[in-house]
Structures are given as structure tokens and as C-alpha cells.
Design an enzyme around this catalytic site. Structure first.
Site, PDB file in Angstrom:
ATOM      1  N   LEU A  24      -4.681  -4.947  14.280  1.00 59.91           N
ATOM      2  CA  LEU A  24      -4.984  -4.022  13.178  1.00 59.91           C
ATOM      3  C   LEU A  24      -5.948  -4.680  12.214  1.00 59.91           C
ATOM      4  CD1 LEU A  24      -4.237  -1.363  11.555  1.00 59.91           C
ATOM      5  CD2 LEU A  24      -2.573  -2.782  10.344  1.00 59.91           C
TER       6      LEU A  24
ATOM      7  N   HIS B 220       3.011  -1.251  -9.886  1.00 61.15           N
ATOM      8  CA  HIS B 220       2.081  -1.916  -8.966  1.00 61.15           C
ATOM      9  C   HIS B 220       2.816  -2.891  -8.044  1.00 61.15           C
ATOM     10  CE1 HIS B 220      -1.258  -0.011 -10.877  1.00 61.15           C
ATOM     11  NE2 HIS B 220      -1.077  -0.624 -12.027  1.00 61.15           N
TER      12      HIS B 220
ATOM     13  N   ASP C 199      -2.020   6.257  -4.869  1.00 55.88           N
ATOM     14  CA  ASP C 199      -1.987   6.749  -6.240  1.00 55.88           C
ATOM     15  C   ASP C 199      -0.545   6.970  -6.697  1.00 55.88           C
ATOM     16  OD1 ASP C 199      -3.012   7.577  -8.635  1.00 55.88           O
ATOM     17  OD2 ASP C 199      -3.595   9.571  -7.952  1.00 55.88           O
TER      18      ASP C 199
END
Length: 242
Positions: free
Chosen positions: A136, A42, A25
């Protein structure tokens, strides 16, 4: 091994969360503070994702889930939404080789079928290309909502157990989630100072530890990540027991 890594590993491997989920956020506020279009925030946030991936691997985290685009994000201006999907497609196109080289498996959770076709195709391609990677699992929640996931799971359950609803339990419900094999997040981090889950992993977060930071996502650093991991390592998880 750094001092932080030694501290996290000191007592037992359980000090390291197996699964970390992050509500990324603050991209828009980061850009607005600099009098830039929100899309610049972004773009900076995408760079932070790469930085966090490196740290997660160094710290021995097995699953990393990132809240990339919620079902509510469609309400944002059309230009911003289109820009976000363009960024995502760009990332998928350019980074598949890097993901494979670093043994990162890319997976997705959400109502993927509703996304633009070109984005969906890019997602499917990279998911297939990284399917054998094992260090991962990077899970991007795209067009995702926790309530929507529960509704979708309930619909699946009705199809499977319509004649015998008494067989429905937590195990059967979990099997109908988007990614049933992924363990619940041990730690959920939210950046930018907001202190809520915002419809993120509602079923899976029942016993997750929560960590909130004022840092905006584009500024989220190794120090911030380690602060969250150190906080987690000091907590005693009882799962409802005394």
C-alpha cells in the site's frame, strides 16, 4: 473473507477502487462536542488513520491518500497548528517500524519545503525507510492545496516547454504534478457531512466518484469505510461516455 469483502469482489476486481482518497474532516467538532480542546480530536483522528490503514490493506486498496494539512490550515490558531505538527512528527518517529512491517510505503504531497525543519527531516527519514514497501502507498497531503499544485505544475511546464508550448498536453502536465506516478483517485470520501472538495486533488478528481458521510473522522469505522466501498462498487463509471 467477510460478507462485505465477498460482495465487493463478486463481479470483478474493478469493484475495488485502486486509489481511495479521504478528506478527514470533523476532528475539531468531535472534540468540541465533548468539551475537549481541539487537539484531542486530532489525536483521536490519528488513531482512526491506523484503523483505516488496516481496512484498506484487507480490502485490497493499492493507494490511500489522506488530506492531513491544507495550505489554508495555517490560518488556524498557532497552538493548534504547532500541536498538529507535533502529532505528525510523533507519528513518523514511532510508526516507521509498523509501516515497514505492514509493507506500507509512506509518501507526501504538498509544498513540503515550507514545513518546520524537524518535521521535514522526520518525513524524509520515514519516506526513505519505507521506499521499498509495495502493498500500500500511503500518501499524506501536507501543506497541500489543489490550486497550488496546479500553479506549481504550470511553473515547471514553463521551464521545460518555454520554447514550444504547443507540446503541452495532459500527459506533460501530469508529469509535473507532485506525484505523477500515482493514478487518479477512483473514490474520494469526505467525513463530517460537508459536501465539497475544499481544494483537494482538483486536477486528479475529474472523474473520481464522491462519497459523503455525516460521520466525524474520529468515529469513522470499518462499517463506514465498507459503506463507501459498497456504494462505489454499485456505480457505473462512464468517463463522459453515454
Amino acid at each position: 473473507m467477510s460478507k462485505v469483502e465477498k460482495s465487493l469482489h463478486k463481479d470483478s476486481p474493478s469493484n475495488i477502487p485502486v486509489h481511495v482518497a479521504i478528506i478527514m474532516d470533523g476532528n475539531g467538532r468531535w472534540a468540541q462536542k465533548r468539551k475537549l480542546p481541539r487537539l484531542f480530536g486530532h489525536k483521536e483522528g490519528a488513531k482512526t488513520v491506523e484503523r483505516v490503514l488496516e481496512i484498506a490493506i484487507k480490502r485490497g486498496i493499492r493507494y490511500l491518500t489522506l488530506y492531513a494539512f491544507s495550505t489554508e490550515n495555517w490560518k488556524r490558531p498557532k497552538e493548534e497548528v504547532e500541536g498538529l505538527f507535533s502529532l505528525l512528527k510523533n507519528y513518523l518517529t514511532k510508526k516507521s517500524g509498523d509501516l515497514q512491517q505492514n509493507d506500507i510505503r509512506l509518501r507526501f504531497a504538498g509544498r513540503i519545503e515550507s514545513l518546520p525543519e524537524d518535521v521535514r527531516m522526520a518525513m524524509v527519514k520515514v519516506q526513505k525507510e519505507t521506499s521499498n514497501c509495495k502493498t500500500l502507498d500511503l500518501i499524506l497531503c501536507i501543506n497541500y492545496g489543489g490550486r497550488q499544485e496546479i500553479i506549481d505544475a504550470a511553473r515547471k511546464l514553463l521551464d521545460i516547454y518555454s520554447s514550444n508550448i504547443d507540446e503541452i498536453d495532459e500527459v506533460s502536465f501530469r508529469s509535473c504534478l507532485y506525484l505523477p506516478d500515482v493514478p487518479d483517485p477512483d473514490l474520494i470520501i469526505r467525513t463530517s457531512g460537508e459536501m465539497r472538495l475544499s481544494n483537494f486533488l482538483l486536477w486528479q478528481s475529474s472523474y473520481s466518484e464522491l462519497f459523503f458521510t455525516e460521520t466525524l473522522w474520529p468515529d469513522f469505522s470499518e462499517k463506514d469505510f465498507d459503506e463507501a466501498l459498497e456504494s462505489y462498487a454499485k456505480r457505473q463509471r462512464r468517463y463522459g461516455a453515454v
